[in-house]
Design an enzyme around this catalytic site. Structure first.
Site, PDB file in Angstrom:
ATOM      1  N   CYS A   2       0.830  -1.186   0.000  1.00 17.47           N
ATOM      2  CA  CYS A   2       0.000   0.000   0.000  1.00 17.47           C
ATOM      3  C   CYS A   2       0.871   1.245   0.000  1.00 17.47           C
ATOM      4  O   CYS A   2       2.079   1.189  -0.211  1.00 17.47           O
ATOM      5  CB  CYS A   2      -0.893   0.004   1.249  1.00 17.47           C
ATOM      6  N   ARG A  49      -4.871   1.375  -0.647  1.00 17.40           N
ATOM      7  CA  ARG A  49      -4.656  -0.045  -0.353  1.00 17.40           C
ATOM      8  C   ARG A  49      -4.574  -0.915  -1.591  1.00 17.40           C
ATOM      9  O   ARG A  49      -5.386  -0.794  -2.512  1.00 17.40           O
ATOM     10  CB  ARG A  49      -5.790  -0.557   0.538  1.00 17.40           C
ATOM     11  N   SER A  51      -4.943  -4.789  -1.832  1.00 19.61           N
ATOM     12  CA  SER A  51      -5.427  -5.824  -0.915  1.00 19.61           C
ATOM     13  C   SER A  51      -4.671  -7.134  -1.103  1.00 19.61           C
ATOM     14  O   SER A  51      -4.728  -7.739  -2.175  1.00 19.61           O
ATOM     15  CB  SER A  51      -6.931  -6.057  -1.140  1.00 19.61           C
ATOM     16  N   ILE A  53      -3.739  -9.214   2.277  1.00 17.40           N
ATOM     17  CA  ILE A  53      -4.114 -10.003   3.450  1.00 17.40           C
ATOM     18  C   ILE A  53      -5.437  -9.478   4.009  1.00 17.40           C
ATOM     19  O   ILE A  53      -5.643  -8.260   4.084  1.00 17.40           O
ATOM     20  CB  ILE A  53      -3.016  -9.923   4.538  1.00 17.40           C
ATOM     21  N   GLY A  75       3.314  -2.561   3.782  1.00 14.73           N
ATOM     22  CA  GLY A  75       4.223  -3.691   3.890  1.00 14.73           C
ATOM     23  C   GLY A  75       3.509  -4.981   4.244  1.00 14.73           C
ATOM     24  O   GLY A  75       2.300  -5.103   4.099  1.00 14.73           O
ATOM     25  N   GLU A  76       4.291  -5.931   4.717  1.00 11.27           N
ATOM     26  CA  GLU A  76       3.756  -7.219   5.171  1.00 11.27           C
ATOM     27  C   GLU A  76       4.555  -7.666   6.397  1.00 11.27           C
ATOM     28  O   GLU A  76       5.782  -7.537   6.423  1.00 11.27           O
ATOM     29  CB  GLU A  76       3.886  -8.300   4.086  1.00 11.27           C
ATOM     30  N   ASP A  99      -2.464  -8.069   9.369  1.00 10.59           N
ATOM     31  CA  ASP A  99      -1.200  -7.850  10.064  1.00 10.59           C
ATOM     32  C   ASP A  99      -1.085  -6.415  10.563  1.00 10.59           C
ATOM     33  O   ASP A  99      -0.361  -6.146  11.525  1.00 10.59           O
ATOM     34  CB  ASP A  99      -0.013  -8.206   9.160  1.00 10.59           C
ATOM     35  N   VAL A 282      12.177 -10.713 -18.514  1.00 15.04           N
ATOM     36  CA  VAL A 282      12.289  -9.799 -19.654  1.00 15.04           C
ATOM     37  C   VAL A 282      13.741  -9.752 -20.115  1.00 15.04           C
ATOM     38  O   VAL A 282      14.653 -10.121 -19.371  1.00 15.04           O
ATOM     39  CB  VAL A 282      11.818  -8.363 -19.321  1.00 15.04           C
ATOM     40  N   SER A 355      11.278 -12.351  -5.345  1.00 17.12           N
ATOM     41  CA  SER A 355      12.456 -11.979  -6.114  1.00 17.12           C
ATOM     42  C   SER A 355      13.713 -12.268  -5.300  1.00 17.12           C
ATOM     43  O   SER A 355      13.637 -12.549  -4.098  1.00 17.12           O
ATOM     44  CB  SER A 355      12.382 -10.493  -6.492  1.00 17.12           C
TER      45      SER A 355
END
Length: 610
Positions: A2, A49, A51, A53, A75-76, A99, A282, A355
């Site tokens: 977000c 946001r 979305s 979680i 973040g997460e 979270d 790519v 990644s």
């Protein structure tokens, strides 16, 4: 994933509501799914946001039980379920399964002691409505961005600088004293950004603002505590903790998670362990600049679907203004552009990708960490021998080893500044307009960091510098900005605080071993993939810009930018024109220097001239 915005001042609540909505709209790409706001007489908070979680219940801002505290968060948090269980046992009542709410209740319970316990990537602000105290925090490694503006009594903050620009009290000015070091490093190196009075909150730091008093504290420190344990013990620890981290980064989501995939060992390892359904790649249809075939072959080997595309030179040049808009500051890492196209490709299929960023910094993966025997012998020669050798080499046309003779004639803190040194201080001063020439050196910038590791070996000194400069200010900045430009979330399982707890203890002799970089990690990767993949060196999104501007149409594009009326504010026009002409007529390869200048001018045009 977000984005948030906010400010503290004495404007009316009605005025705040209008302004904060405009600010949030400027970063709608970070969160197109929903929006939310909190305003009172003292503060305004805005949120966009994406979305990921608790899709139904995770809208922000989020409040505690009595609504005395409010949070906006980007973040997460991967260990939020464990933290939530602990907090429930302590009597906290939750309204959502997000979270975000765990951070808020955790801060209620533990205060600032919560921050080092958070496993994830994060930037957030928490406001206490009773005490009028504002707290802002950024994750340990700088995966998520956090900017703030201080000018007199004005205080603003946002996930991206552009989120503050709509505020009528934001004074937009170029901080051109950042330009010299940008030309050398290829990115902005100072806390104060290219916008005057706009600062980056450093990784592992948090601030408090209360009654006009602003303070910043550090809660996480990059430090190495090497422990003597057998090689095989560390191999198993790395294997276990990486499997654990990749699992957390994959399962902490209510939407599908895919993965980026290049031809290198890092992203290939993530794919081999995570086994996502989709991978994305790519490249350029130029020999030596394409990894898409390798990525496709590896995806077939792993039995996952690979999506790929080629980027044309027309695409590349056309999207440079867009890239500089989204990076906020001038950013001349050539790989930023293909990352924008890669993110656009992935965004058509899903919202979250894994990644491989961070592996090189954690496990010693860069070639610059190697010091071959001839180089070590030359480094140990007395200065009165090396200095004249370097002086003569500098005046000669290019020959194999020229740069080595020049670079390794310098003291350590002068010769290593990361992976993208485009020019030295003398060359930068020649390029700059007279008013911007100064005596500042890269050593002035790096010395405070080198002082903290002056007793460590050369490899650890380089890794420490990269953890504070190259990683957060180049690698992670472009990763966040280019993915969020396309409204997708990028997760980096190598940059996990539990992985760090293992990596920081590994002796250097296990990292750089048998003339190989990150040897111990590669040996772990051997168990997950064929040896030809674990030993492969990644290209790292190479871009043939230097070749392209030998062609008339693209030379003209650069020349047109160099001829803009504002150029002489910043550069000696005769000098930069000469660089371009020498390159175009193949008298010298000035491609990287030209790109740095060109990118700054595009950025200036996007944010100021237009």
């Amino acid at each position: 994933m977000c984005g948030f915005v906010g400010f503290v001042n004495n404007q009316s609540t009605e005025e705040k509501q209008t302004i904060v909505k405009q600010m949030a709209d400027a970063i709608i790409h970070r969160g197109p799914d929903s929006e939310g706001y909190y305003c009172d007489d003292d503060i305004a908070l805005g949120f966009r946001r994406l979305s990921i979680i608790d899709l139904a219940g995770g809208d922000q801002p989020i409040y505690n039980e009595d609504k005395s505290k409010v949070i906006v968060f980007n973040g997460e948090i991967y260990n939020y379920r464990e933290l939530k269980e602990e907090l429930v046992q302590k009597g906290h009542v939750f309204q959502t399964n997000s979270d975000t709410e765990v951070i808020l209740h955790g801060f209620e319970e533990y205060g600032e002691d919560l921050f080092p316990r958070l496993r994830g990537m994060f930037a957030f602000v928490i406001y206490d409505r009773n005490t009028k105290k504002l707290v802002g925090c950024r994750d340990q490694f700088g995966i998520k961005p956090f900017y703030y503006y201080r000018n007199g009594e004005e205080f603003m903050f946002a996930s991206e600088i552009k989120g503050m620009l709509p505020h009528p009290r934001f004074q937009k000015e170029v901080n051109d004293r950042s330009l010299k070091m940008y030309l050398i490093f290829q990115y902005s190196v100072f806390e104060e950004t290219f916008f005057k009075n706009v600062f980056k909150l450093k990784p592992g730091h948090f601030f408090t603002l209360q009654n006009g008093e602003f303070t910043i504290k550090q809660y996480f420190t990059v430090d190495y505590q090497k422990e003597k344990k057998p090689y095989e013990t560390y191999r198993q620890e790395i294997k276990n903790i990486l499997a654990d981290s990749i699992k957390y980064h994959q399962i902490t989501s209510d939407v599908e998670v895919g993965s980026y995939l290049s031809g290198g060992v890092d992203s290939s390892y993530v794919v081999s362990v995570a086994k996502p359904d989709k991978t994305f790649s790519v490249g350029f249809s130029v020999a030596g600049f394409d990894e898409t075939k390798m990525a496709k072959d590896f995806s077939d080997l792993m039995q996952v679907k690979n999506y790929s595309r080629y980027i044309s030179k027309e695409d590349f040049f056309a999207d440079l203004p867009k890239v500089q808009y989204y990076t906020d500051e001038p950013h001349a890492n050539l790989s930023t552009v293909p990352l924008l196209f890669l993110s656009e490709l992935a965004s058509k299929e899903l919202k979250v990708v894994l990644s491989g960023e961070g592996s090189d910094e954690m496990f010693g993966g860069y070639n610059e960490y190697l010091e071959p025997l001839p180089v070590k012998i030359y480094m140990n020669l007395p200065g009165f021998i090396k200095k004249p050798i370097a002086g003569v080499a500098k005046k000669l046309p290019h020959f194999p080893g020229k740069n080595t003779l020049i670079k390794y004639s310098k003291p350590f803190c002068e010769r290593y500044l990361g992976h993208a040194q485009v020019m030295d201080e003398e060359e930068a001063n020649k390029i700059l307009a007279d008013r911007l020439k100064d005596d500042m050196t890269t050593t002035d910038v790096l010395r405070p960091y080198y002082e903290k590791v002056k007793h460590e070996n050369n490899v650890l000194k380089k890794m420490y510098i990269d953890m504070h400069f190259w990683l957060p200010q180049d690698i992670l900045l472009k990763a966040d900005k280019m993915t969020m430009a396309n409204s997708i979330e990028l997760r980096v399982p190598f940059l996990d605080k539990e992985v760090w707890e293992v990596a920081r203890k590994i002796p250097t002799k296990y990292l750089i071993r048998k003339k190989k970089t990150k040897e111990i990690f590669r040996s772990v990767a051997d168990e997950e993939m064929p040896e030809e993949w674990s030993k492969r060196r990644k290209l790292g999104f190479p871009v043939p810009f230097s070749k392209w501007i030998l062609e008339e149409p693209y030379y003209r594009l650069v020349k047109e930018q160099f001829d803009q009326p504002y150029v002489e504010q910043f550069f000696d026009k005769q000098v930069i024109d000469r660089l371009l002409e020498e390159h175009y007529h193949q008298k010298a390869n000035h491609g990287r220097k030209i790109y740095n200048i060109y990118i700054f001018l595009i950025w200036y045009q996007v944010y100021f001239a237009d």
